[in-house]
Design a protein around this motif. Structure first.
Motif, PDB file in Angstrom:
ATOM      1  N   LYS A   1     -12.033  -5.047  -1.926  1.00  0.00           N
ATOM      2  CA  LYS A   1     -12.107  -4.862  -3.385  1.00  0.00           C
ATOM      3  C   LYS A   1     -10.847  -4.168  -3.887  1.00  0.00           C
ATOM      4  N   ARG A   2     -10.488  -4.523  -5.118  1.00  0.00           N
ATOM      5  CA  ARG A   2      -9.243  -4.025  -5.682  1.00  0.00           C
ATOM      6  C   ARG A   2      -9.499  -3.105  -6.872  1.00  0.00           C
ATOM      7  N   GLY A   3      -8.573  -2.193  -7.083  1.00  0.00           N
ATOM      8  CA  GLY A   3      -8.673  -1.279  -8.204  1.00  0.00           C
ATOM      9  C   GLY A   3      -7.316  -0.688  -8.522  1.00  0.00           C
ATOM     10  N   GLN A   4      -7.334   0.414  -9.238  1.00  0.00           N
ATOM     11  CA  GLN A   4      -6.102   1.028  -9.712  1.00  0.00           C
ATOM     12  C   GLN A   4      -6.107   2.523  -9.394  1.00  0.00           C
ATOM     13  N   VAL A   5      -4.930   3.016  -8.993  1.00  0.00           N
ATOM     14  CA  VAL A   5      -4.790   4.440  -8.685  1.00  0.00           C
ATOM     15  C   VAL A   5      -4.940   5.244  -9.979  1.00  0.00           C
ATOM     16  N   ALA A   6      -5.832   6.253  -9.951  1.00  0.00           N
ATOM     17  CA  ALA A   6      -6.076   7.084 -11.135  1.00  0.00           C
ATOM     18  C   ALA A   6      -5.334   8.408 -11.061  1.00  0.00           C
TER      19      ALA A   6
ATOM     20  N   GLU B   1       1.568   6.382  -6.877  1.00  0.00           N
ATOM     21  CA  GLU B   1       1.463   6.995  -8.191  1.00  0.00           C
ATOM     22  C   GLU B   1       0.380   6.292  -9.021  1.00  0.00           C
ATOM     23  N   PRO B   2      -0.131   6.965 -10.065  1.00  0.00           N
ATOM     24  CA  PRO B   2      -1.148   6.345 -10.931  1.00  0.00           C
ATOM     25  C   PRO B   2      -0.668   5.029 -11.515  1.00  0.00           C
ATOM     26  N   GLY B   3      -1.614   4.088 -11.615  1.00  0.00           N
ATOM     27  CA  GLY B   3      -1.294   2.789 -12.190  1.00  0.00           C
ATOM     28  C   GLY B   3      -1.038   1.704 -11.165  1.00  0.00           C
ATOM     29  N   ILE B   4      -0.785   2.068  -9.924  1.00  0.00           N
ATOM     30  CA  ILE B   4      -0.504   1.071  -8.881  1.00  0.00           C
ATOM     31  C   ILE B   4      -1.804   0.382  -8.463  1.00  0.00           C
ATOM     32  N   GLU B   5      -1.749  -0.936  -8.328  1.00  0.00           N
ATOM     33  CA  GLU B   5      -2.912  -1.708  -7.897  1.00  0.00           C
ATOM     34  C   GLU B   5      -3.079  -1.578  -6.377  1.00  0.00           C
ATOM     35  N   VAL B   6      -4.318  -1.280  -5.948  1.00  0.00           N
ATOM     36  CA  VAL B   6      -4.579  -1.086  -4.520  1.00  0.00           C
ATOM     37  C   VAL B   6      -5.790  -1.899  -4.089  1.00  0.00           C
ATOM     38  N   GLN B   7      -5.954  -1.981  -2.767  1.00  0.00           N
ATOM     39  CA  GLN B   7      -7.074  -2.713  -2.184  1.00  0.00           C
ATOM     40  C   GLN B   7      -7.662  -1.901  -1.040  1.00  0.00           C
ATOM     41  N   ILE B   8      -8.985  -1.885  -0.930  1.00  0.00           N
ATOM     42  CA  ILE B   8      -9.633  -1.181   0.180  1.00  0.00           C
ATOM     43  C   ILE B   8      -9.411  -1.967   1.471  1.00  0.00           C
ATOM     44  N   THR B   9      -8.836  -1.304   2.475  1.00  0.00           N
ATOM     45  CA  THR B   9      -8.534  -1.976   3.737  1.00  0.00           C
ATOM     46  C   THR B   9      -9.338  -1.432   4.912  1.00  0.00           C
ATOM     47  N   GLU B  10     -10.025  -0.286   4.709  1.00  0.00           N
ATOM     48  CA  GLU B  10     -10.793   0.285   5.818  1.00  0.00           C
ATOM     49  C   GLU B  10     -11.873   1.212   5.261  1.00  0.00           C
ATOM     50  N   ILE B  11     -13.077   1.107   5.835  1.00  0.00           N
ATOM     51  CA  ILE B  11     -14.186   1.996   5.462  1.00  0.00           C
ATOM     52  C   ILE B  11     -14.838   2.483   6.743  1.00  0.00           C
ATOM     53  N   ILE B  12     -14.731   3.792   6.988  1.00  0.00           N
ATOM     54  CA  ILE B  12     -15.365   4.385   8.170  1.00  0.00           C
ATOM     55  C   ILE B  12     -16.102   5.632   7.708  1.00  0.00           C
ATOM     56  N   GLY B  13     -17.409   5.534   7.551  1.00  0.00           N
ATOM     57  CA  GLY B  13     -18.185   6.666   7.081  1.00  0.00           C
ATOM     58  C   GLY B  13     -17.756   7.060   5.678  1.00  0.00           C
ATOM     59  N   ASP B  14     -17.255   8.303   5.552  1.00  0.00           N
ATOM     60  CA  ASP B  14     -16.825   8.777   4.238  1.00  0.00           C
ATOM     61  C   ASP B  14     -15.314   8.643   4.046  1.00  0.00           C
ATOM     62  N   ARG B  15     -14.685   7.870   4.884  1.00  0.00           N
ATOM     63  CA  ARG B  15     -13.230   7.683   4.815  1.00  0.00           C
ATOM     64  C   ARG B  15     -12.921   6.281   4.299  1.00  0.00           C
ATOM     65  N   ILE B  16     -12.333   6.236   3.103  1.00  0.00           N
ATOM     66  CA  ILE B  16     -11.982   4.961   2.479  1.00  0.00           C
ATOM     67  C   ILE B  16     -10.461   4.877   2.394  1.00  0.00           C
ATOM     68  N   VAL B  17      -9.896   3.889   3.066  1.00  0.00           N
ATOM     69  CA  VAL B  17      -8.440   3.722   3.114  1.00  0.00           C
ATOM     70  C   VAL B  17      -8.024   2.605   2.168  1.00  0.00           C
TER      71      VAL B  17
END
Length: 226
Positions: free
Chosen positions: A169-174, A200-216
Protein backbone atom coordinates in the motif's frame (compact mmCIF):
# COMPACT_ATOMS: atom_id res chain seq x y z
CA UNK A 1 68.13 -7.69 3.17
CA UNK A 2 67.71 -6.57 6.78
CA UNK A 3 64.54 -5.05 8.18
CA UNK A 4 65.97 -1.52 8.23
CA UNK A 5 66.95 -1.72 4.57
CA UNK A 6 63.52 -3.14 3.66
CA UNK A 7 61.74 -0.44 5.63
CA UNK A 8 63.84 2.29 3.98
CA UNK A 9 62.56 1.15 0.58
CA UNK A 10 58.98 0.76 1.81
CA UNK A 11 59.16 4.15 3.50
CA UNK A 12 60.27 5.86 0.29
CA UNK A 13 57.45 4.16 -1.62
CA UNK A 14 54.74 5.02 0.93
CA UNK A 15 55.94 8.64 1.16
CA UNK A 16 55.16 9.20 -2.52
CA UNK A 17 52.19 11.58 -2.73
CA UNK A 18 49.90 9.28 -4.69
CA UNK A 19 50.58 6.31 -2.39
CA UNK A 20 50.00 8.47 0.68
CA UNK A 21 46.64 9.63 -0.66
CA UNK A 22 45.52 6.12 -1.62
CA UNK A 23 46.44 4.72 1.79
CA UNK A 24 44.65 7.55 3.61
CA UNK A 25 41.49 7.12 1.53
CA UNK A 26 41.55 3.34 2.05
CA UNK A 27 42.13 3.80 5.78
CA UNK A 28 39.15 6.15 6.05
CA UNK A 29 36.86 3.83 4.11
CA UNK A 30 37.82 0.83 6.23
CA UNK A 31 37.43 2.85 9.41
CA UNK A 32 33.95 4.07 8.49
CA UNK A 33 32.88 0.54 7.59
CA UNK A 34 34.12 -0.68 10.97
CA UNK A 35 32.61 2.07 13.10
CA UNK A 36 29.24 1.78 11.37
CA UNK A 37 29.03 -1.93 12.21
CA UNK A 38 27.55 -2.32 15.70
CA UNK A 39 29.59 -3.68 18.60
CA UNK A 40 32.42 -5.19 16.59
CA UNK A 41 36.05 -4.53 15.80
CA UNK A 42 37.42 -6.82 13.14
CA UNK A 43 39.62 -7.12 10.09
CA UNK A 44 38.59 -3.86 8.44
CA UNK A 45 39.29 -1.90 11.62
CA UNK A 46 42.71 -3.49 12.00
CA UNK A 47 43.59 -2.79 8.36
CA UNK A 48 42.52 0.82 8.81
CA UNK A 49 44.90 1.20 11.76
CA UNK A 50 47.72 -0.43 9.76
CA UNK A 51 47.22 1.91 6.78
CA UNK A 52 47.13 5.01 8.99
CA UNK A 53 50.23 3.78 10.84
CA UNK A 54 52.18 3.17 7.63
CA UNK A 55 51.51 6.71 6.42
CA UNK A 56 52.35 8.27 9.77
CA UNK A 57 55.55 6.26 10.15
CA UNK A 58 56.67 6.90 6.59
CA UNK A 59 56.35 10.64 7.09
CA UNK A 60 58.01 10.52 10.53
CA UNK A 61 55.30 12.71 12.01
CA UNK A 62 55.23 14.35 15.40
CA UNK A 63 52.77 13.31 18.06
CA UNK A 64 50.54 16.37 17.68
CA UNK A 65 49.08 15.38 14.31
CA UNK A 66 48.46 11.84 15.50
CA UNK A 67 46.65 13.00 18.63
CA UNK A 68 44.47 15.41 16.63
CA UNK A 69 43.62 12.64 14.15
CA UNK A 70 42.72 10.23 16.97
CA UNK A 71 40.53 12.94 18.51
CA UNK A 72 38.63 13.29 15.22
CA UNK A 73 38.04 9.55 14.97
CA UNK A 74 36.87 9.48 18.60
CA UNK A 75 34.28 12.17 17.90
CA UNK A 76 32.99 10.21 14.90
CA UNK A 77 32.52 7.23 17.20
CA UNK A 78 30.59 9.48 19.58
CA UNK A 79 28.39 10.60 16.67
CA UNK A 80 27.65 7.07 15.48
CA UNK A 81 27.31 5.26 18.81
CA UNK A 82 26.58 7.70 21.65
CA UNK A 83 24.82 10.76 20.20
CA UNK A 84 23.56 9.66 16.77
CA UNK A 85 21.79 12.20 14.62
CA UNK A 86 23.06 15.30 16.44
CA UNK A 87 25.72 16.15 13.84
CA UNK A 88 27.88 18.36 16.07
CA UNK A 89 30.36 15.63 17.04
CA UNK A 90 30.69 14.54 13.41
CA UNK A 91 31.25 18.13 12.23
CA UNK A 92 34.00 18.75 14.79
CA UNK A 93 35.40 15.25 14.21
CA UNK A 94 35.90 15.82 10.50
CA UNK A 95 37.53 19.16 11.30
CA UNK A 96 40.00 17.39 13.57
CA UNK A 97 40.64 14.71 10.95
CA UNK A 98 41.48 17.47 8.46
CA UNK A 99 43.80 19.11 10.98
CA UNK A 100 45.37 15.81 11.97
CA UNK A 101 46.16 14.80 8.40
CA UNK A 102 47.54 18.24 7.60
CA UNK A 103 49.77 18.32 10.68
CA UNK A 104 50.89 14.74 10.08
CA UNK A 105 52.00 15.45 6.53
CA UNK A 106 53.46 18.90 7.05
CA UNK A 107 55.20 18.39 10.40
CA UNK A 108 58.28 16.35 11.20
CA UNK A 109 61.74 15.87 9.65
CA UNK A 110 60.36 14.36 6.44
CA UNK A 111 57.57 16.85 5.98
CA UNK A 112 55.98 17.53 2.62
CA UNK A 113 55.37 21.03 1.37
CA UNK A 114 52.43 22.87 2.91
CA UNK A 115 50.51 23.14 -0.36
CA UNK A 116 50.47 19.37 -0.88
CA UNK A 117 49.68 18.70 2.77
CA UNK A 118 46.78 21.15 2.67
CA UNK A 119 45.42 19.78 -0.62
CA UNK A 120 45.69 16.17 0.54
CA UNK A 121 44.04 16.87 3.89
CA UNK A 122 41.20 18.75 2.17
CA UNK A 123 40.67 16.09 -0.51
CA UNK A 124 40.69 13.16 1.95
CA UNK A 125 38.38 15.01 4.36
CA UNK A 126 35.84 15.95 1.67
CA UNK A 127 35.89 12.39 0.34
CA UNK A 128 35.42 11.08 3.90
CA UNK A 129 32.47 13.40 4.60
CA UNK A 130 30.67 12.42 1.39
CA UNK A 131 31.30 8.71 1.93
CA UNK A 132 30.34 8.83 5.62
CA UNK A 133 27.06 10.66 5.02
CA UNK A 134 26.17 8.46 2.04
CA UNK A 135 26.77 5.22 3.92
CA UNK A 136 25.44 6.26 7.35
CA UNK A 137 21.68 5.86 6.62
CA UNK A 138 22.29 2.39 5.14
CA UNK A 139 24.69 1.18 7.82
CA UNK A 140 23.88 -1.56 10.35
CA UNK A 141 24.34 0.95 13.18
CA UNK A 142 21.74 3.32 11.77
CA UNK A 143 19.31 0.50 11.01
CA UNK A 144 19.72 -0.77 14.56
CA UNK A 145 19.09 2.73 15.86
CA UNK A 146 15.97 2.94 13.72
CA UNK A 147 14.62 -0.27 15.18
CA UNK A 148 15.31 0.93 18.72
CA UNK A 149 13.65 4.28 18.12
CA UNK A 150 10.73 2.58 16.46
CA UNK A 151 10.23 0.27 19.42
CA UNK A 152 10.08 3.32 21.70
CA UNK A 153 7.91 5.36 19.38
CA UNK A 154 4.47 6.54 20.43
CA UNK A 155 3.39 8.20 17.22
CA UNK A 156 -0.10 9.22 16.21
CA UNK A 157 -1.06 5.59 15.62
CA UNK A 158 1.38 2.99 16.84
CA UNK A 159 -0.15 0.06 14.97
CA UNK A 160 0.52 -3.47 16.11
CA UNK A 161 -0.05 -6.49 13.89
CA UNK A 162 -1.01 -4.56 10.79
CA UNK A 163 -2.65 -6.98 8.35
CA UNK A 164 -0.23 -8.42 5.80
CA UNK A 165 -2.54 -7.34 2.98
CA UNK A 166 -1.29 -3.80 3.66
CA UNK A 167 2.02 -4.79 2.09
CA UNK A 168 2.47 -2.70 -1.03
CA UNK A 169 0.00 0.00 0.00
CA UNK A 170 1.11 3.51 -0.81
CA UNK A 171 0.88 6.78 1.04
CA UNK A 172 2.63 10.03 1.77
CA UNK A 173 5.21 11.04 4.37
CA UNK A 174 3.57 13.34 6.96
CA UNK A 175 6.54 14.00 9.26
CA UNK A 176 10.28 13.65 8.54
CA UNK A 177 11.44 10.02 8.64
CA UNK A 178 14.82 10.25 10.46
CA UNK A 179 14.50 7.27 10.32
CA UNK A 180 11.20 7.03 12.28
CA UNK A 181 8.17 9.17 11.54
CA UNK A 182 4.55 9.23 10.44
CA UNK A 183 3.02 8.50 7.04
CA UNK A 184 -0.59 8.78 5.91
CA UNK A 185 -1.95 5.73 4.10
CA UNK A 186 -5.63 5.48 3.20
CA UNK A 187 -6.46 8.21 5.68
CA UNK A 188 -4.62 6.57 8.59
CA UNK A 189 -1.53 7.98 10.27
CA UNK A 190 0.98 5.19 10.85
CA UNK A 191 4.27 5.28 12.71
CA UNK A 192 6.83 3.72 10.36
CA UNK A 193 10.56 3.40 9.83
CA UNK A 194 12.70 3.77 6.72
CA UNK A 195 15.95 1.83 6.35
CA UNK A 196 17.32 3.95 3.54
CA UNK A 197 17.88 7.68 3.24
CA UNK A 198 16.00 10.11 5.43
CA UNK A 199 12.67 11.12 3.86
CA UNK A 200 11.01 14.52 3.99
CA UNK A 201 7.25 15.25 4.18
CA UNK A 202 5.39 14.94 0.91
CA UNK A 203 7.41 12.04 -0.52
CA UNK A 204 5.34 9.12 -1.81
CA UNK A 205 6.19 5.83 -0.08
CA UNK A 206 5.16 2.18 -0.12
CA UNK A 207 5.01 -0.39 2.68
CA UNK A 208 7.67 -3.02 1.97
CA UNK A 209 7.79 -4.97 5.25
CA UNK A 210 5.48 -5.68 8.20
CA UNK A 211 6.83 -7.58 11.21
CA UNK A 212 4.70 -7.23 14.32
CA UNK A 213 4.71 -3.54 15.22
CA UNK A 214 7.47 -2.69 12.76
CA UNK A 215 6.30 -1.18 9.48
CA UNK A 216 9.02 -0.45 6.92
CA UNK A 217 8.47 1.93 4.01
CA UNK A 218 10.56 2.88 1.00
CA UNK A 219 10.17 5.78 -1.41
CA UNK A 220 8.26 4.79 -4.54
CA UNK A 221 10.79 6.55 -6.76
CA UNK A 222 13.61 4.37 -5.39
CA UNK A 223 11.56 1.18 -5.82
CA UNK A 224 10.82 2.07 -9.43
CA UNK A 225 14.51 2.33 -10.27
CA UNK A 226 15.61 -0.73 -8.25
Amino acid sequence: MGFLAWWAQAEAFIAQPWVTILLLVAACLLLFHEMLTPLTWGLTGNLSVVFFALVLLAHAVSGVGVLVLIGGVALLLVETHLLPGRGIAAFVGFGLIFGGIYLSLSDGPKHLNSAFSLATAAAVTVFSVVTFLAYLPKSPVWKQLGRELYAQSVGAEFVRDLPQDWLGKRGQVATPLRPVGVVVIEGRQLTVVTEGDFLEPGIEVQITEIIGDRIVVDPIAALATA
